[in-house]
Design an enzyme around this catalytic site. Structure first.
Site, mmCIF file in Angstrom:
data_model
loop_
_atom_site.group_PDB
_atom_site.id
_atom_site.type_symbol
_atom_site.label_atom_id
_atom_site.label_comp_id
_atom_site.label_asym_id
_atom_site.label_seq_id
_atom_site.Cartn_x
_atom_site.Cartn_y
_atom_site.Cartn_z
ATOM 1 C CB SER A 85 -13.356 -9.012 -0.320
ATOM 2 O OG SER A 85 -13.863 -9.777 -1.393
ATOM 3 C CG HIS A 121 -11.842 -7.832 3.695
ATOM 4 N ND1 HIS A 121 -10.841 -7.051 3.165
ATOM 5 C CD2 HIS A 121 -11.975 -8.896 2.863
ATOM 6 C CE1 HIS A 121 -10.403 -7.600 2.043
ATOM 7 N NE2 HIS A 121 -11.072 -8.722 1.842
ATOM 8 C CE LYS A 132 -7.493 -9.249 2.352
ATOM 9 N NZ LYS A 132 -6.669 -10.471 2.188
HETATM 10 C C1 LIG Z 1 -12.354 -12.664 1.964
HETATM 11 C C2 LIG Z 1 -10.947 -12.994 1.587
HETATM 12 N N1 LIG Z 1 -10.444 -14.198 1.916
HETATM 13 C C3 LIG Z 1 -9.186 -14.546 1.589
HETATM 14 C C4 LIG Z 1 -8.363 -13.671 0.916
HETATM 15 C C5 LIG Z 1 -6.993 -14.114 0.530
HETATM 16 O O1 LIG Z 1 -6.055 -13.707 1.459
HETATM 17 P P1 LIG Z 1 -4.511 -13.595 1.055
HETATM 18 O O2 LIG Z 1 -4.352 -12.296 0.342
HETATM 19 O O3 LIG Z 1 -3.795 -13.667 2.353
HETATM 20 O O4 LIG Z 1 -4.216 -14.769 0.179
HETATM 21 C C6 LIG Z 1 -8.843 -12.397 0.568
HETATM 22 C C7 LIG Z 1 -8.046 -11.368 -0.126
HETATM 23 O O5 LIG Z 1 -6.975 -11.379 -0.476
HETATM 24 C C8 LIG Z 1 -10.165 -12.059 0.900
HETATM 25 O O6 LIG Z 1 -10.669 -10.874 0.541
#
Ligand SMILES: Cc1ncc(COP(=O)(O)O)c(C=O)c1O
Length: 396
Positions: free
Chosen positions: A185, A213, A244
Site C-alpha cells: 500500500s 490495492h 478503493k
Molecule cells: C493492504 C490494505 N489492507 C486493508 C486495508 C484496510 O481497508 P479498509 O480501508 O477497507 O479498512 C487497507 C487500507 O485501507 C490496505 O491498504
C-alpha cells in the site's frame, strides 16, 4: 507515594505537543466534494493525487444509482449483525458475484478491510500456530497477527529466502499461515506471489493474499495480482477491499465454502458488527460489472501511472514502485511535509506519509493517479512537482 497521574486532557495535550515537536502530528481536513480527479477544499480546487478511488468509480452514475435503489428498498442501515437480523438478500447476491469474480466457491462481505484482516487472521490461527508476515504488510494485517496470539514471524520485505529460512526453522506442529499484501500500500511494489505459493505448498502452510490495492486494477478481468500472475488457485484466502478501486466501502474474503462458513462462525469482526450498509453493498456490486466490462479503465490508470512515475524520475525524485502507487521517498519527515505543503500551495494534493505508517527515515509522498485524470492533469502535476521540489529543498 508517587504523584497521581495527570488529568486525561493535560496528559494528552503533552503527548500531542510531542507529536507536534517531532512533525508527526496529523490533522483532519474536510473535503467538500466527491473523490474526482479534482476535489474542493475550502472552496479551492485541488488536483487529487492521494485517493484510492483508482478507477474513478466512487462518483460513477451507475454506482450512485445502485446505492440509491438499495436505500429505497432496504433503507440506510441493516440494523443488526448479519447473524442476527442484518443479512440481506442483497449481501448474498453481491457475495455470489464476488465469488464468481474471484473464481472461488464463496465470498463473505465485511464492513471494512481492517475488520476483514483482523477477523480472518485471528479466526485461522491461534496460540501454538505460526503466521509469517511481510515486514511492510498493512497495519490491519499486523494487528490481525497480534490479535491471533500465534507466533508471528515477520520476514524482510519480499524476501523469499528469508521466509523459507523462517519456515524451515519454525518448530513443527501447529497451523501455518503466510500472509501478504499483493500490491504494497505504501510502496506500490508487488509481492512475489508465485514464490510464496511454492513455499506455502512445500512447507504445508496456508497462503492469504490481501488484494486491497490490486482488486479492480490488475489482472485481465481486474481480479488482482493473483490473477495477473496466474496463481489464483494456489491462494487459500483471497481478501480485498471495496473502498478503493471499487469506489464503495467494505471488504470481502473469498475462498472455499468451508473457509467462508468458518469465518461466519469465528471471525469476531464479522460476527459482532452491524452488516454492511445496503448502499455500500449495492455500489460494490455495480462496480464489479464495470470492472469486468471496461478494461480500458485499467489501461488508463496504468498509462497515467507510467507517465507520472517517469516524469517524477526525470525530475530527479526517488519515485518507487511498479504499479499505480508511486512512492516518492524523501526520507526526512520535515522535508516531506515541506514538499507536500509546496504542492498544496500550487493546487496539488499529494499527502505526506510519515512514521509509524512507514519505517523511520522513509517519509514519503504517496502519489496515486486515477484512471480519470487526463494527460494535461498529469503534466500539470509534474510541473508543480518540479517547482515544489526546488522550493522545499527536496530537489537541488
Ligand atoms: C493492504 C490494505 N489492507 C486493508 C486495508 C484496510 O481497508 P479498509 O480501508 O477497507 O479498512 C487497507 C487500507 O485501507 C490496505 O491498504
Amino acid at each position: 507515594m508517587p504523584p497521581p497521574p495527570a488529568a486525561l486532557d493535560a496528559h494528552l495535550a503533552e503527548e500531542l505537543e510531542l507529536l507536534d515537536a517531532a512533525a508527526l502530528r496529523r490533522r483532519l481536513f474536510p473535503i467538500q466534494s466527491g473523490a474526482g480527479p479534482e476535489v474542493l477544499i475550502d472552496g479551492r480546487r485541488y488536483l487529487l493525487l492521494s485517493s484510492n478511488n483508482y478507477l474513478g468509480l466512487a462518483t460513477h452514475p451507475a454506482l450512485r444509482a445502485a446505492a440509491c435503489r438499495a436505500i429505497e428498498q432496504y433503507g440506510c442501515g441493516t440494523g443488526a449483525s448479519r447473524l442476527i437480523a442484518g443479512h440481506l438478500d442483497l449481501h448474498a447476491a453481491v457475495e455470489a458475484k464476488l465469488a464468481a469474480f474471484k473464481g472461488t466457491d464463496a465470498a463473505l462481505l465485511f464492513p471494512s478491510g481492517y475488520q476483514a484482516n483482523v477477523g480472518t487472521i485471528s479466526a485461522l490461527v491461534g496460540r501454538g500456530d505460526h503466521v509469517y508476515s511481510d515486514a511492510l504488510n498493512h497495519a490491519s494485517i499486523i494487528d490481525g497477527c497480534r490479535l491471533s496470539r500465534a507466533s508471528v514471524h515477520v520476514y524482510p520485505h519480499r524476501d523469499v529466502r528469508a521466509l523459507e529460512a523462517e519456515l524451515a526453522a519454525s518448530a513443527p506442529g501447529g497451523r501455518r499461515l503466510i500472509v501478504t499484501d499483493s500490491v504494497f500500500s505504501m510502496d506500490g511494489d508487488r509481492a512475489p506471489l508465485a514464490a510464496l505459493a511454492a513455499l506455502a505448498e512445500q512447507y504445508h502452510s496456508w497462503l492469504m493474499v490481501d488484494e486491497a490495492h490490486a482488486t479492480g486494477v490488475l489482472g485481465a478481468r481486474g481480479a488482482g495480482l493473483a490473477e495477473a500472475d496466474g496463481v489464483s488457485e494456489r491462494v487459500d484466502v483471497h481478501l480485498g477491499t471495496l473502498g478503493k478501486a471499487l469506489g464503495s466501502a467494505g471488504a470481502y474474503v473469498a475462498g472455499s465454502r468451508a473457509l467462508i462458513d468458518w469465518l461466519v462462525n469465528r471471525a469476531r469482526s464479522f460476527v459482532y458488527t452491524t452488516g454492511l450498509a445496503p448502499a455500500a453493498a449495492a455500489a460494490a456490486g455495480a462496480a464489479l460489472d464495470i470492472i469486468v466490462a471496461e478494461p480500458a479503465r485499467r489501461d488508463a490508470l496504468a498509462r497515467n501511472a507510467t507517465r507520472l512515475r517517469a516524469g517524477l524520475r526525470a525530475l530527479g525524485f526517488d519515485a518507487g514502485g511498479d504499479t499505480h502507487i508511486i512512492a516518492v521517498i524523501v526520507g526526512d519527515t520535515r522535508a516531506t511535509l515541506r514538499l507536500g505543503d509546496a504542492l498544496r500551495t500550487r493546487g496539488v494534493l499529494a499527502q505526506p506519509i510519515r512514521p509509524p505508517t512507514v519505517p523511520e527515515g522513509t517519509a514519503r509522498l504517496r502519489v496515486t493517479p486515477m484512471a480519470t485524470h487526463d494527460e494535461s492533469q498529469i503534466d500539470r502535476a509534474l510541473a508543480s512537482f518540479a517547482e515544489a521540489g526546488r522550493e522545499s529543498g527536496v530537489l537541488r
